[in-house]
Design an enzyme around this catalytic site. Structure first.
Site, PDB file in Angstrom:
ATOM      1  N   THR A   1      -6.251  99.714 -18.825  1.00  0.00           N
ATOM      2  CA  THR A   1      -5.939  98.973 -20.053  1.00  0.00           C
ATOM      3  C   THR A   1      -4.448  98.643 -20.058  1.00  0.00           C
ATOM      4  OG1 THR A   1      -5.846 101.115 -21.207  1.00  0.00           O
ATOM      5  CG2 THR A   1      -7.870  99.821 -21.431  1.00  0.00           C
TER       6      THR A   1
ATOM      7  N   LYS B   1      -7.502 106.132 -14.838  1.00  0.00           N
ATOM      8  CA  LYS B   1      -6.695 105.241 -15.659  1.00  0.00           C
ATOM      9  C   LYS B   1      -6.053 106.060 -16.758  1.00  0.00           C
ATOM     10  CE  LYS B   1      -7.414 103.555 -19.266  1.00  0.00           C
ATOM     11  NZ  LYS B   1      -7.007 103.871 -20.702  1.00  0.00           N
TER      12      LYS B   1
ATOM     13  N   THR C   1      -5.741 110.066 -23.209  1.00  0.00           N
ATOM     14  CA  THR C   1      -6.479 108.818 -23.066  1.00  0.00           C
ATOM     15  C   THR C   1      -6.538 108.511 -21.602  1.00  0.00           C
ATOM     16  OG1 THR C   1      -5.774 107.938 -25.159  1.00  0.00           O
ATOM     17  CG2 THR C   1      -6.600 106.379 -23.627  1.00  0.00           C
TER      18      THR C   1
ATOM     19  N   ASN D   1       3.130 100.235 -28.286  1.00  0.00           N
ATOM     20  CA  ASN D   1       2.130 100.751 -29.214  1.00  0.00           C
ATOM     21  C   ASN D   1       2.173 100.082 -30.572  1.00  0.00           C
ATOM     22  OD1 ASN D   1       0.486 103.116 -27.989  1.00  0.00           O
ATOM     23  ND2 ASN D   1       2.548 103.335 -27.177  1.00  0.00           N
TER      24      ASN D   1
END
Length: 421
Positions: free
Chosen positions: A154, A188, A199, A416
């Site tokens: 991502t 990832k 994450t 972010n």
């Protein structure tokens, strides 16, 4: 010296695996977004997942599947939508995704595991999933690892992959014969990274034959020493998944209990996981360098790893490293709040080759040179590449542990702040 060597191939380096990655239209950017890892035969499956109470449908799905059946044939991963916080419809989407892949591969639905990554609260784009799966299966090949690693990322700036090979003896022969055993992995992760887990998604393939309970134990221990020892920003995700398959296609004797072969295999598995974990920390959102914290002198390894994690995760330590400020006080303070008892009069702190504190006493050091060390780490110009090395000794105990993180830059906030916009 490690009893293995690095080889190309990622998750398709072990025998009997295929992989693919395609653009199915799940990401608005048009980047690759749907990945497949497929074992040509039944594989023993193990998993470690997020400890968050808010979990994506894929996490609960995989947990249920692995509780009922310790084997799998395929892993399906979509990027773009986390399918977390999506209620009953999100659960149905996960089930349908697995069933669609099973039909395309002509395998039982309960041998498919699923993973998702992306924005929390967004369901999988099922129209794109339905049209993409046939193309994904068609693209699967024994050289498809790179495409799969590209399709799971991502905000990552780079893909993460590794494959290692060792040799295990074939005990059924009179001569001293051995055969290659391989473990490959892709992962990832870049932000929302913190122990328990982060994450991150990691998929590992192995062609050894391992008893199910033993493989799960190996995977869990490897996760504790790798993915649960990295931190970027202190946030744990809803979707963390480490899924590992072992399909026995190396044709080496089955490993059913701990012993020399099991120890070698677990060490190689841990090395694969550590490589991927460090790659995630190095690619932290906005990061300019990898930070490695080594702690020794603790009562046990668990305590040492806890202190190392606390230091690596300190926002003040991370900010100082980004500012190229050798502020050892922040390291000492982080060690002190790790909830591990030690005598501060035994505390020793090193930054690279600079001894900053010894036996609880501050030492004179060349601050300009230490700052330059941090600058050089950001540029990757010294012997350890882009790694800032912090070594902390808290006593005379046998415990040792390592954690990995990164610095905290202005870009982390920008990335972010703009994540969903």
């Amino acid at each position: 010296m490690a009893d293995w060597q690095e080889i190309p191939g990622g998750v398709t380096a072990p025998k009997g695996y295929q992989a693919a990655g395609i653009t199915a239209g799940l990401k608005p950017s048009g980047a690759p977004d749907l990945a497949l890892i497929y074992s040509e035969v039944d594989a023993i499956a193990a998993g470690v997942f997020t400890t968050s109470q808010v979990r994506a449908a894929c996490v609960d799905y995989c947990r249920q599947r692995l509780q009922a059946k310790l084997s799998a044939r395929a892993i399906l991963c979509n990027a773009g939508q986390a399918n977390a916080g999506t209620g009953e419809q999100g659960w149905r989407d996960a089930l349908e995704s697995a069933e669609l892949l099973a039909q395309a591969l002509k395998i039982p639905a309960d041998t498919v595991l699923v993973a998702s990554t992306g924005v929390i609260g967004q369901r999988i784009k099922m129209d794109a999933m339905r049209s993409g799966i046939p193309a994904l299966v068609e693209a699967a090949s024994s050289t498809g690892s790179d495409q799969a690693s590209q399709a799971i990322i991502t905000t990552d700036l780079v893909t993460k992959a590794i494959a290692l090979e060792t040799h295990l003896p074939v005990r059924s022969t009179a001569a001293k014969e051995s055969r290659p055993v391989r473990i490959g992995g892709i992962a990832k992760g870049s932000g929302m990274i913190h122990p328990n887990m982060a994450t991150m998604l990691a998929f590992v393939t192995c062609d050894a034959s391992v008893a199910p309970h033993l493989w799960q134990q190996m995977v869990s221990r490897a996760a504790e020493r790798s993915f649960n020892q990295i931190t970027v920003d202190g946030d744990t995700s809803t979707n963390d998944s480490l899924i590992a398959l072992a399909n026995g296609q190396s044709r080496t004797p089955a490993i059913t209990e701990m012993g020399p072969e099991a120890e070698r295999l677990e060490a190689m598995l841990t090395a694969v996981c550590i490589h991927l974990a460090k790659a995630i920390a190095r690619d932290g959102e906005g990061a300019t360098c990898l930070v490695e914290v080594q702690v020794s002198g603790a009562p046990d390894d668990v305590s040492a790893r806890k202190v190392a994690r606390t230091i690596a995760g300190s926002s003040l330590v991370k900010s100082a490293i980004f500012g190229r400020d050798p502020n050892w006080g922040r390291i000492a303070a982080a060690a002190g709040r790790a909830d591990v008892p030690f005598d501060q009069d035994e505390l020793q702190i090193k930054l690279g080759d600079f001894l900053l504190m010894d036996r609880g006493q501050p030492l004179a050091f060349d601050r300009a040179a230490a700052s330059d060390y941090l600058k050089q780490a950001a540029q990757g110009v010294y012997l350890q590449g882009d790694t800032v090395a912090i070594a902390v000794k808290i006593g005379a105990g046998p415990g040792q542990g390592t954690a990995w993180g990164c610095d905290l830059s202005y870009d982390y906030v920008r990335i972010n702040a703009e994540y969903t916009t």
